[in-house]
Design a protein around this motif. Structure first.
Motif, PDB file in Angstrom:
ATOM      1  N   LEU A 252      -4.182   4.128  -6.734  1.00  0.00           N
ATOM      2  CA  LEU A 252      -2.907   4.600  -6.200  1.00  0.00           C
ATOM      3  C   LEU A 252      -2.272   3.541  -5.299  1.00  0.00           C
ATOM      4  O   LEU A 252      -1.044   3.351  -5.314  1.00  0.00           O
ATOM      5  CB  LEU A 252      -3.113   5.906  -5.434  1.00  0.00           C
ATOM      6  N   ILE A 253      -3.091   2.855  -4.534  1.00  0.00           N
ATOM      7  CA  ILE A 253      -2.558   1.779  -3.691  1.00  0.00           C
ATOM      8  C   ILE A 253      -1.915   0.702  -4.553  1.00  0.00           C
ATOM      9  O   ILE A 253      -0.834   0.180  -4.226  1.00  0.00           O
ATOM     10  CB  ILE A 253      -3.680   1.193  -2.809  1.00  0.00           C
ATOM     11  N   GLN A 254      -2.561   0.379  -5.670  1.00  0.00           N
ATOM     12  CA  GLN A 254      -1.978  -0.627  -6.563  1.00  0.00           C
ATOM     13  C   GLN A 254      -0.676  -0.125  -7.180  1.00  0.00           C
ATOM     14  O   GLN A 254       0.279  -0.891  -7.356  1.00  0.00           O
ATOM     15  CB  GLN A 254      -2.982  -0.998  -7.649  1.00  0.00           C
ATOM     16  N   LEU A 255      -0.609   1.171  -7.498  1.00  0.00           N
ATOM     17  CA  LEU A 255       0.621   1.741  -8.046  1.00  0.00           C
ATOM     18  C   LEU A 255       1.775   1.668  -7.046  1.00  0.00           C
ATOM     19  O   LEU A 255       2.920   1.359  -7.403  1.00  0.00           O
ATOM     20  CB  LEU A 255       0.385   3.207  -8.430  1.00  0.00           C
ATOM     21  N   LEU A 256       1.471   1.972  -5.771  1.00  0.00           N
ATOM     22  CA  LEU A 256       2.527   2.076  -4.765  1.00  0.00           C
ATOM     23  C   LEU A 256       2.917   0.738  -4.151  1.00  0.00           C
ATOM     24  O   LEU A 256       4.063   0.565  -3.713  1.00  0.00           O
ATOM     25  CB  LEU A 256       2.083   3.025  -3.648  1.00  0.00           C
ATOM     26  N   THR A 257       1.975  -0.201  -4.090  1.00  0.00           N
ATOM     27  CA  THR A 257       2.245  -1.439  -3.363  1.00  0.00           C
ATOM     28  C   THR A 257       2.130  -2.697  -4.222  1.00  0.00           C
ATOM     29  O   THR A 257       2.567  -3.765  -3.791  1.00  0.00           O
ATOM     30  CB  THR A 257       1.268  -1.593  -2.180  1.00  0.00           C
ATOM     31  N   GLY A 258       1.511  -2.589  -5.389  1.00  0.00           N
ATOM     32  CA  GLY A 258       1.275  -3.767  -6.205  1.00  0.00           C
ATOM     33  C   GLY A 258       0.130  -4.629  -5.690  1.00  0.00           C
ATOM     34  O   GLY A 258      -0.142  -5.698  -6.242  1.00  0.00           O
ATOM     35  N   ARG A 259      -0.545  -4.165  -4.631  1.00  0.00           N
ATOM     36  CA  ARG A 259      -1.633  -4.929  -4.029  1.00  0.00           C
ATOM     37  C   ARG A 259      -2.979  -4.318  -4.409  1.00  0.00           C
ATOM     38  O   ARG A 259      -3.089  -3.108  -4.619  1.00  0.00           O
ATOM     39  CB  ARG A 259      -1.498  -4.969  -2.507  1.00  0.00           C
ATOM     40  N   GLN A 260      -4.003  -5.164  -4.467  1.00  0.00           N
ATOM     41  CA  GLN A 260      -5.345  -4.716  -4.786  1.00  0.00           C
ATOM     42  C   GLN A 260      -6.212  -4.738  -3.536  1.00  0.00           C
ATOM     43  O   GLN A 260      -6.185  -5.701  -2.764  1.00  0.00           O
ATOM     44  CB  GLN A 260      -5.975  -5.609  -5.858  1.00  0.00           C
ATOM     45  N   VAL A 261      -6.974  -3.681  -3.354  1.00  0.00           N
ATOM     46  CA  VAL A 261      -7.958  -3.660  -2.275  1.00  0.00           C
ATOM     47  C   VAL A 261      -9.098  -4.596  -2.672  1.00  0.00           C
ATOM     48  O   VAL A 261      -9.586  -4.535  -3.800  1.00  0.00           O
ATOM     49  CB  VAL A 261      -8.494  -2.228  -2.052  1.00  0.00           C
ATOM     50  N   PRO A 262      -9.546  -5.475  -1.788  1.00  0.00           N
ATOM     51  CA  PRO A 262     -10.612  -6.424  -2.147  1.00  0.00           C
ATOM     52  C   PRO A 262     -11.891  -5.713  -2.578  1.00  0.00           C
ATOM     53  O   PRO A 262     -12.168  -4.580  -2.158  1.00  0.00           O
ATOM     54  CB  PRO A 262     -10.832  -7.213  -0.851  1.00  0.00           C
ATOM     55  N   SER A 263     -12.657  -6.381  -3.430  1.00  0.00           N
ATOM     56  CA  SER A 263     -13.944  -5.844  -3.848  1.00  0.00           C
ATOM     57  C   SER A 263     -14.809  -5.554  -2.630  1.00  0.00           C
ATOM     58  O   SER A 263     -14.918  -6.371  -1.719  1.00  0.00           O
ATOM     59  CB  SER A 263     -14.651  -6.850  -4.770  1.00  0.00           C
ATOM     60  N   ARG A 264     -15.399  -4.385  -2.630  1.00  0.00           N
ATOM     61  CA  ARG A 264     -16.217  -3.913  -1.506  1.00  0.00           C
ATOM     62  C   ARG A 264     -15.402  -3.750  -0.229  1.00  0.00           C
ATOM     63  O   ARG A 264     -15.956  -3.566   0.855  1.00  0.00           O
ATOM     64  CB  ARG A 264     -17.392  -4.856  -1.222  1.00  0.00           C
ATOM     65  N   GLY A 265     -14.076  -3.819  -0.353  1.00  0.00           N
ATOM     66  CA  GLY A 265     -13.223  -3.689   0.818  1.00  0.00           C
ATOM     67  C   GLY A 265     -12.690  -2.275   0.973  1.00  0.00           C
ATOM     68  O   GLY A 265     -12.965  -1.371   0.172  1.00  0.00           O
ATOM     69  N   LEU A 266     -11.891  -2.085   2.009  1.00  0.00           N
ATOM     70  CA  LEU A 266     -11.274  -0.795   2.310  1.00  0.00           C
ATOM     71  C   LEU A 266      -9.757  -0.964   2.376  1.00  0.00           C
ATOM     72  O   LEU A 266      -9.260  -2.071   2.632  1.00  0.00           O
ATOM     73  CB  LEU A 266     -11.789  -0.259   3.656  1.00  0.00           C
ATOM     74  N   PRO A 267      -9.005   0.125   2.158  1.00  0.00           N
ATOM     75  CA  PRO A 267      -7.538   0.020   2.270  1.00  0.00           C
ATOM     76  C   PRO A 267      -7.075  -0.531   3.609  1.00  0.00           C
ATOM     77  O   PRO A 267      -6.063  -1.234   3.673  1.00  0.00           O
ATOM     78  CB  PRO A 267      -7.078   1.472   2.064  1.00  0.00           C
ATOM     79  N   ILE A 268      -7.823  -0.229   4.662  1.00  0.00           N
ATOM     80  CA  ILE A 268      -7.408  -0.693   5.983  1.00  0.00           C
ATOM     81  C   ILE A 268      -7.428  -2.218   6.067  1.00  0.00           C
ATOM     82  O   ILE A 268      -6.760  -2.818   6.906  1.00  0.00           O
ATOM     83  CB  ILE A 268      -8.314  -0.061   7.076  1.00  0.00           C
ATOM     84  N   ASP A 269      -8.192  -2.847   5.161  1.00  0.00           N
ATOM     85  CA  ASP A 269      -8.236  -4.310   5.142  1.00  0.00           C
ATOM     86  C   ASP A 269      -6.886  -4.919   4.777  1.00  0.00           C
ATOM     87  O   ASP A 269      -6.644  -6.096   5.075  1.00  0.00           O
ATOM     88  CB  ASP A 269      -9.308  -4.804   4.164  1.00  0.00           C
ATOM     89  N   ILE A 270      -6.038  -4.151   4.104  1.00  0.00           N
ATOM     90  CA  ILE A 270      -4.698  -4.655   3.757  1.00  0.00           C
ATOM     91  C   ILE A 270      -3.613  -3.829   4.450  1.00  0.00           C
ATOM     92  O   ILE A 270      -2.476  -3.748   3.999  1.00  0.00           O
ATOM     93  CB  ILE A 270      -4.478  -4.679   2.231  1.00  0.00           C
ATOM     94  N   GLY A 271      -3.995  -3.178   5.563  1.00  0.00           N
ATOM     95  CA  GLY A 271      -3.010  -2.483   6.386  1.00  0.00           C
ATOM     96  C   GLY A 271      -2.596  -1.113   5.900  1.00  0.00           C
ATOM     97  O   GLY A 271      -1.495  -0.648   6.229  1.00  0.00           O
ATOM     98  N   LEU A 272      -3.470  -0.436   5.138  1.00  0.00           N
ATOM     99  CA  LEU A 272      -3.131   0.881   4.608  1.00  0.00           C
ATOM    100  C   LEU A 272      -4.231   1.884   4.949  1.00  0.00           C
ATOM    101  O   LEU A 272      -5.398   1.523   5.103  1.00  0.00           O
ATOM    102  CB  LEU A 272      -2.960   0.819   3.087  1.00  0.00           C
ATOM    103  N   ILE A 273      -3.854   3.148   5.038  1.00  0.00           N
ATOM    104  CA  ILE A 273      -4.825   4.220   5.207  1.00  0.00           C
ATOM    105  C   ILE A 273      -4.350   5.402   4.372  1.00  0.00           C
ATOM    106  O   ILE A 273      -3.150   5.673   4.297  1.00  0.00           O
ATOM    107  CB  ILE A 273      -4.994   4.605   6.694  1.00  0.00           C
ATOM    108  N   MET A 274      -5.284   6.071   3.691  1.00  0.00           N
ATOM    109  CA  MET A 274      -4.921   7.144   2.771  1.00  0.00           C
ATOM    110  C   MET A 274      -5.621   8.449   3.150  1.00  0.00           C
ATOM    111  O   MET A 274      -6.795   8.449   3.521  1.00  0.00           O
ATOM    112  CB  MET A 274      -5.288   6.753   1.329  1.00  0.00           C
ATOM    113  N   GLN A 275      -4.882   9.550   3.045  1.00  0.00           N
ATOM    114  CA  GLN A 275      -5.438  10.878   3.288  1.00  0.00           C
ATOM    115  C   GLN A 275      -4.942  11.826   2.196  1.00  0.00           C
ATOM    116  O   GLN A 275      -3.818  11.697   1.703  1.00  0.00           O
ATOM    117  CB  GLN A 275      -5.009  11.427   4.654  1.00  0.00           C
ATOM    118  N   ASN A 276      -5.780  12.778   1.843  1.00  0.00           N
ATOM    119  CA  ASN A 276      -5.439  13.776   0.843  1.00  0.00           C
ATOM    120  C   ASN A 276      -4.521  14.842   1.440  1.00  0.00           C
ATOM    121  O   ASN A 276      -4.547  15.094   2.649  1.00  0.00           O
ATOM    122  CB  ASN A 276      -6.746  14.390   0.319  1.00  0.00           C
ATOM    123  N   VAL A 277      -3.735  15.496   0.594  1.00  0.00           N
ATOM    124  CA  VAL A 277      -2.827  16.539   1.097  1.00  0.00           C
ATOM    125  C   VAL A 277      -3.607  17.693   1.718  1.00  0.00           C
ATOM    126  O   VAL A 277      -3.172  18.294   2.708  1.00  0.00           O
ATOM    127  CB  VAL A 277      -1.892  17.056  -0.021  1.00  0.00           C
TER     128      VAL A 277
END
Length: 535
Positions: A252-277
């Motif tokens: 979903l991060i790739q869909l919304l931002t075009g960016r990939q989370v690094p292998s073994r990384g977390l979304p916060i590593d690229i300045g993002l945080i995700m929560q479910n509804v």
């Protein structure tokens, strides 16, 4: 995140991710009616660990009466989360019990006999959360027992407590797995509470931009959220195309931002945080009303269910009670009951296991609707699994390495980047349960890591003990040396005080010994022998 990346996100462009599949959705079975309520069960089974991290410490006893929302465990660690009583009643047992797990494993559970009164603990919410410190808000969320309700079960407060700059908060309402419609109905019926929780999460994340993502096969949910978001300028709605697994965090991060989370990384590593509804809704209830997480929406569906729909289900409700309330009609001895969806779910060993915080679906398909697993056949090396892998892994190679228990090879091939979406197994013509091999290998690697960590701790303790013993030995030797020096000094002082030369005293002692020996020899020579006495 660079200014150019932020600008690209603001345009609302939807990118793509590799792989993915389009299985039959079958969501219409359960999303046509409002969320229902189930009658209270007679008994509840609450596992003490329902999240990622260590379990809490049990703080109740057998025979004790508890109220709904009362903590059954407590934890002082950053990763720990409490669990709460789902209703009022009496604790009848604390001990091992089977839990919802692919292996049918047992864990410590707390059994509660409901009294039917459903009495709550006193609750108190916050009218203005902006006037409360960030630490207090995080602690309120932690004490409410809120973990990610999208499936990972990571403690929400801990996720928010990471001291890293955040550019965007993403609220995930995609719910891409077939059959499941719990988030869909929650967005349709409780959009205001979800966005209220999202605003609280945005405040805690320390950023001022949020994205709400929904798959385009949920037009009613999109309309409901769009209406509420008109009053919340910090958030933008993003509608993503229907494709499995677009609801995966990295996808979903790739869909919304075009960016990939690094292998073994977390979304916060690229300045993002995700929560479910669902998590956002639970946060709103915890902050606004002081409610602990004691229930969640569960999709109960499949052709073997007479009343497929979404239901508010108390945490700890036995699956048997849910099925009885929704008109379960067993067809034959091959009837499967799956916790989760057809892609990522697993078949339950029995119906006595309880619903937990991450249980979003109970799927009870007919054998025609979802055929039983077939006999595994040899791999024909068609490469279809690699084509659909959204993480761009090599599923075939991972399977061989898992069978060979080549854990180093699995690490090198990024096994832990696998999100276990099941797309590879879905397209496999040889019916190979690929995800099964990956889950087993991951569990074995984690066990090895735990044992290695224990061995390392034992080694450190052993070395620390040896160092302590050596230090104590040196200290004893030093004490003995100092004591000997002190005695020698005292003797010297005593001799000096008497005015005698130490060397003379030694010579005098030798002379006395010689004199004593000479006297003994003389006496022996003067004594007559026994032969002379006889004559």
């Amino acid at each position: 995140m660079s200014a150019a990346a932020k600008k690209a996100i603001e345009t609302g462009k939807i990118w793509s991710f590799p792989g993915g599949i389009h299985p039959p959705e079958r969501k219409e079975l359960s999303n046509q009616s409002p969320i229902g309520q189930l009658a209270l069960a007679a008994t509840y089974v609450v596992p003490i660990k329902q999240h990622t991290g260590a379990p809490g410490e049990i703080c109740v006893a057998v025979g004790e009466r508890v109220l709904r929302g009362q903590p059954l465990t407590q934890s002082m660690t950053g990763q720990g989360l409490p669990v709460h009583a789902p209703t009022s009643g009496t604790i009848t047992a604390i001990g091992p019990g089977r839990i919802a797990h692919p292996s049918g494993m047992a864990d410590i559970v707390i059994r509660i006999r409901a009294d039917g009164e459903d009495e709550n603990v006193p609750q108190q919410g916050l009218s203005d959360y902006t006037q409360v410190s960030r630490a207090e808000l995080l602690d309120t969320i932690r004490l409410a027992g809120i973990a990610g309700l999208g499936g990972a079960g990571f403690p929400t407060a801990q996720k928010l407590a990471l001291q890293r700059p955040i550019d965007y908060l993403i609220i995930n309402g995609v719910e891409c797995e077939p059959y499941i419609s719990a988030d869909d109905r929650l967005m349709r019926e409780h959009a205001e509470s979800i966005i209220d929780g999202a605003e609280i999460l945005l405040h805690l994340a320390g950023c001022n931009k949020g994205l709400v993502a929904i798959e385009d096969n949920k037009p009613e949910a999109i309309a409901a959220m769009r209406k509420v978001l008109q009053q919340h300028p910090h958030f933008s709605l993003r509608v993503v195309p229907t494709k499995y697994p677009s609801g995966g965090e990295k996808q979903l991060i790739q869909l919304l931002t075009g960016r990939q989370v690094p292998s073994r990384g977390l979304p916060i590593d690229i300045g993002l945080i995700m929560q479910n509804v669902g998590t956002a809704y639970a946060v709103s209830r915890a902050i606004r009303y002081g409610e602990a997480l004691t229930e969640r929406v569960v999709t109960v569906t499949g052709e073997a269910i007479a009343k497929p729909a979404n239901y508010w289900v108390r945490i700890g409700t036995p699956v048997a009670h849910v099925l009885q309330q929704t008109g379960f009609q067993a067809q034959d001895n091959q009837q499967r009951i799956i916790m989760g969806g057809p892609m990522m779910g697993f078949t339950l060993p029995d119906v006595d296991v309880p619903v937990v915080k991450i249980s979003n679906c109970l799927l009870v398909p007919s054998t025609v609707e979802l055929a039983p697993a077939q006999q595994e056949m040899p791999c024909i090396r068609c490469g279809a699994c690699a084509d659909v892998c959204p993480a761009q892994l090599l599923p075939q190679q991972l399977q061989w390495l898992a069978k060979a228990k080549d854990y180093d090879g699995l690490e090198q091939h990024n096994l832990f980047d696998c999100i276990e979406c099941g797309a590879c197994a879905y397209v496999c013509p040889s019916e190979i349960p690929l995800v099964h091999y990956y889950r087993k290998a991951k569990a074995e690697i984690r066990n090895i890591a735990r044992e290695k960590a224990k061995a390392e701790i034992a080694r450190e303790r052993f070395e620390a003990r040896n160092e302590r013993l050596e230090r104590e030995k040196e200290e004893r030797q030093e004490r003995h040396r100092k004591a000997a020096e002190a005695r020698k000094k005292a003797q010297q002082e005593q001799v000096n005080a008497g005015g005698d030369n130490p060397q003379d005293a030694v010579q005098a002692a030798i002379a006395r010994a010689k004199a004593r020996k000479a006297a003994q020899q003389k006496a022996a020579a003067e004594q007559p022998s026994s032969k002379e006495d006889n004559s």
